[in-house]
Design an enzyme around this catalytic site. Sequence first.
Site, PDB file in Angstrom:
ATOM      1  N   ARG A 174       0.839  -1.212   0.000  1.00  0.00           N
ATOM      2  CA  ARG A 174       0.000   0.000   0.000  1.00  0.00           C
ATOM      3  C   ARG A 174       0.864   1.248   0.000  1.00  0.00           C
ATOM      4  O   ARG A 174       0.562   2.226  -0.704  1.00  0.00           O
ATOM      5  CB  ARG A 174      -0.924   0.006   1.219  1.00  0.00           C
ATOM      6  CG  ARG A 174      -2.131  -0.884   1.111  1.00  0.00           C
ATOM      7  CD  ARG A 174      -3.030  -0.765   2.339  1.00  0.00           C
ATOM      8  NE  ARG A 174      -3.701   0.521   2.417  1.00  0.00           N
ATOM      9  CZ  ARG A 174      -4.442   0.918   3.445  1.00  0.00           C
ATOM     10  NH1 ARG A 174      -4.586   0.117   4.495  1.00  0.00           N
ATOM     11  NH2 ARG A 174      -5.040   2.098   3.441  1.00  0.00           N
ATOM     12  N   CYS A 234      -1.368   6.274   9.010  1.00  0.00           N
ATOM     13  CA  CYS A 234      -1.741   4.972   8.438  1.00  0.00           C
ATOM     14  C   CYS A 234      -2.898   5.212   7.476  1.00  0.00           C
ATOM     15  O   CYS A 234      -2.938   6.260   6.832  1.00  0.00           O
ATOM     16  CB  CYS A 234      -2.105   3.971   9.542  1.00  0.00           C
ATOM     17  SG  CYS A 234      -3.491   4.485  10.573  1.00  0.00           S
TER      18      CYS A 234
END
Length: 275
Positions: A174, A234
């Site tokens: 990611r 995050c």
Amino acid sequence: MSPLIEARDLLALMREGAVRVVDAGWRLDGTDTRALFREAHIPGAVFFDLEAVSDPTSPLPHTLPDAAHFGQAMGALGLSDSDRIVVYEAGPMFAAPRAWWMLRTFGATQVQVLNGGLDAWKQVGGETEGGAARPLPARFDAQLDRDTVADIEVVRQALNEGTAPVLDARGAVRFRGECAEPRPGVRPGHMPGALNLPYSALVDEAGRLRDLADLEAAFGASGLDDGAVPITTCGSGVTAGILVLALTVLGRPARLYDGSWAEWGSRTDTPIQTG
């Protein structure tokens, strides 16, 4: 007080009646963690609903509410800011550190995360119960500690001027932008100049936070300098809490970017890097 507590120590505290226990389970895959709580939880525990305790006016997921909202929500759970509180979850460490961070950020001073969660509790002979919690209301005097939170402008300055390192807790795939983001409208990639330390590197196979030497090694391998006060981020500010928890265990301060990639990746005025 250590930010972590072991299951045997929690068992002893509960026998003394000196602790409030909070199940803060939440999963990105949509698992009904409230249903899991009703099936089995630590006796006397209450359920911390991350979605309900987040800012209801924000278009972003899981952002901090105002102090009044948080205080009312915690009071309804029977929690006081002066209580000794232990937060846990069923399954590997994931969302409990976010609840720990929120409680501390709004003024609770005696908050710990149960290392190993519900599995560790069961392994030391801890019993469970089912059903819904019915706590007696309490007063939680919530006051936001702004020094623990970073907004998007603070993060911009940190990246542009090098005032603080930014640590991204998402997985490497990611982070590099090699897969689509799970939330619609959020671009893949990462903030230029950010460091990557997947939260999974800090959690062992049993779902526990790793020991001190392993934590030190993981932060060192990420490129974080000794003495630096990082900003953690995050996808939506949840697993960034694991990085803050680990740094606190090591005696190091940190701030958490509450908007995280859900905010940065969805805007058109923020630079993005892939690869």
